[in-house]
Design a protein around this motif. Structure first.
Motif, PDB file in Angstrom:
ATOM      1  N   ASN A   1      19.008  24.777  19.030  1.00 44.23           N
ATOM      2  CA  ASN A   1      19.393  23.824  20.073  1.00 44.23           C
ATOM      3  C   ASN A   1      20.515  22.924  19.584  1.00 44.23           C
ATOM      4  OD1 ASN A   1      17.752  21.933  18.487  1.00 44.23           O
ATOM      5  ND2 ASN A   1      17.663  20.674  20.326  1.00 44.23           N
TER       6      ASN A   1
ATOM      7  N   ILE B   1      19.189  24.882  24.596  1.00 44.23           N
ATOM      8  CA  ILE B   1      18.238  25.468  23.666  1.00 44.23           C
ATOM      9  C   ILE B   1      18.110  26.943  24.015  1.00 44.23           C
ATOM     10  CG2 ILE B   1      16.271  24.788  25.120  1.00 44.23           C
ATOM     11  CD1 ILE B   1      14.622  24.527  22.535  1.00 44.23           C
TER      12      ILE B   1
ATOM     13  N   THR C   1      15.092  16.089  24.081  1.00 45.77           N
ATOM     14  CA  THR C   1      15.082  17.172  23.107  1.00 45.77           C
ATOM     15  C   THR C   1      15.152  16.560  21.710  1.00 45.77           C
ATOM     16  OG1 THR C   1      16.114  19.301  22.513  1.00 45.77           O
ATOM     17  CG2 THR C   1      17.596  17.497  23.037  1.00 45.77           C
TER      18      THR C   1
END
Length: 249
Positions: free
Chosen positions: A173, A188, A78
């Motif tokens: 997130n 998220i 991420t």
């Protein structure tokens, strides 16, 4: 002897691999989230920004391609902190190449400067979210570090500026860590949420004492377990778990 060998072979064949990264979709207080939990005692979280030639990875697909050349795969990733238009980190950033940016302790514009902000510190076998001034005072040894803001949860309490009746809704997130550093949980939102709602997810649903915001609508997730690898414009820092064949010997 033959029977024992056969039983051992069967056990080795049927034993499932330990799942040190677990991703799932969840709902909490009327909002939807994708959540990936990393067992830091089993898996090494890493930060990524630039390749060996100094080019910003920018996309999950670019990072995947680079890892594939070494026979490795990206198990989870991420975006990991705010960045400038040239994709350079806004605050402290440390990876295998060294320190890219210093620790920023003063207040400033935007979400990053909404103090208190914090640092995700990754070391061998653990990951910890520190409030920035506490990080500066403790000076922990980090193999990887990324600064972002604001903090979502500080010692079990929500950021003091978060309002229950806020009308600021965005995709968001972030990451939370357990007190012993063995749980790093990344989340998220799948619909727009407020800071108060997002912080409450980490404190009340995930039961984590510390959590840090990464970013808003630019947030993206790579989670093969969920059949998801978000594309879009270039990112700055990326955090993830890499898996691959162990070296011989």
């Amino acid at each position: 002897m033959i029977r024992k060998a056969a039983l051992l072979l069967t056990a080795l064949w049927t034993a499932p691999a330990a799942g040190a990264v677990e991703c799932s979709d969840a709902a909490y207080e009327g909002n939807r989230y994708s959540i990936c939990e990393v067992d830091t005692a089993q898996e090494q979280l890493q930060l990524f920004l630039k390749d060996s030639e100094g080019q910003v990875f920018g996309h999950f697909s670019t990072l995947e391609e680079a890892l594939a050349g070494d026979g490795k795969t990206l198990a989870f990733a991420t975006n990991a902190g705010m960045y400038h238009s040239d994709r350079s980190p806004v605050g402290l950033y440390v990876d295998e190449s060294g320190q890219e940016m210093r620790l920023v302790t003063n207040a400033g514009p935007g979400n990053f400067g909404l103090l208190p902000n914090g640092v995700l510190c990754i070391s061998d076998g653990r990951a910890d979210v520190f409030e920035t001034l506490a990080f500066e005072q403790k000076a922990p040894s980090c193999t990887y570090a990324t600064q972002s803001g604001p903090m979502l949860v500080i010692d079990g309490e929500l950021h003091p500026r978060f309002l229950p009746d806020s009308d600021s809704y965005y995709i968001r997130n972030g990451v939370g860590t357990s007190a012993d550093g063995t749980r790093a949980v990344f989340a998220i939102s799948r619909n727009a949420v407020t800071f108060h709602q997002f912080g409450s997810l980490f404190r009340d649903y995930l039961k984590l004492p510390s959590a840090l915001y990464f970013d808003g609508n630019i947030s993206r997730l790579h989670a093969p377990q969920l059949g998801r690898s978000d594309a879009g414009f270039m990112m700055g820092p990326i955090v993830g778990v890499v898996e691959g064949a162990q070296p011989d010997g």
